[in-house]
Write a protein that holds these residues in place. Sequence first.
Motif, mmCIF file in Angstrom:
data_model
loop_
_atom_site.group_PDB
_atom_site.id
_atom_site.type_symbol
_atom_site.label_atom_id
_atom_site.label_comp_id
_atom_site.label_asym_id
_atom_site.label_seq_id
_atom_site.Cartn_x
_atom_site.Cartn_y
_atom_site.Cartn_z
ATOM 1 N N GLU A 28 26.687 1.079 27.891
ATOM 2 C CA GLU A 28 25.763 2.152 28.267
ATOM 3 C C GLU A 28 25.999 2.697 29.735
ATOM 4 N N GLN A 30 28.701 4.956 32.195
ATOM 5 C CA GLN A 30 29.506 6.081 31.948
ATOM 6 C C GLN A 30 30.762 5.515 31.969
ATOM 7 N N TYR A 67 39.547 9.646 27.001
ATOM 8 C CA TYR A 67 38.260 9.751 26.807
ATOM 9 C C TYR A 67 37.512 10.553 28.164
ATOM 10 N N MET A 71 30.930 10.817 29.943
ATOM 11 C CA MET A 71 30.097 10.279 28.775
ATOM 12 C C MET A 71 29.967 8.804 28.863
ATOM 13 N N ALA A 72 28.615 8.317 28.353
ATOM 14 C CA ALA A 72 28.731 7.122 28.100
ATOM 15 C C ALA A 72 29.426 6.404 27.215
ATOM 16 N N ALA A 74 28.937 4.158 24.600
ATOM 17 C CA ALA A 74 28.608 4.170 23.339
ATOM 18 C C ALA A 74 28.911 5.620 22.689
ATOM 19 N N GLU A 75 28.501 6.628 23.403
ATOM 20 C CA GLU A 75 28.701 7.849 23.049
ATOM 21 C C GLU A 75 30.122 8.411 22.595
ATOM 22 N N LEU A 76 30.981 7.787 22.832
ATOM 23 C CA LEU A 76 32.288 8.000 22.804
ATOM 24 C C LEU A 76 32.854 7.430 21.347
ATOM 25 N N GLY A 77 31.919 6.647 20.907
ATOM 26 C CA GLY A 77 32.337 5.853 19.677
ATOM 27 C C GLY A 77 33.214 4.572 19.891
#
Length: 87
Positions: A28, A30, A67, A71-72, A74-77
């Motif tokens: 979670e 950044q 990356y 973004m968090a 998790a959002e980056l996969g």
Amino acid sequence: MMTTMNKALVEIFLPAADQSFDVYIPLESQMSEVLLLVSSLLSDISDGKYKANGNAVLCDATTGIIYNINMAVAELGIQNGSKLMLI
């Protein structure tokens, strides 16, 4: 006791040291925070082969895609088993 539910175990390749390290990163957080933590950690454990200088980037070790630090994680996969590279 710390739970690892909200963390991913990733492999980070450090070309400067020609070594890979397994690191837990918080999903979670950044990416900018994770980048600071990881560069400082790898600077400590690479026996001086890598120096954290604030200019590091984390990228996907397979594709080379950098990356987005805004973004968090998790959002980056990024998930357990992801392979990252710190350059």
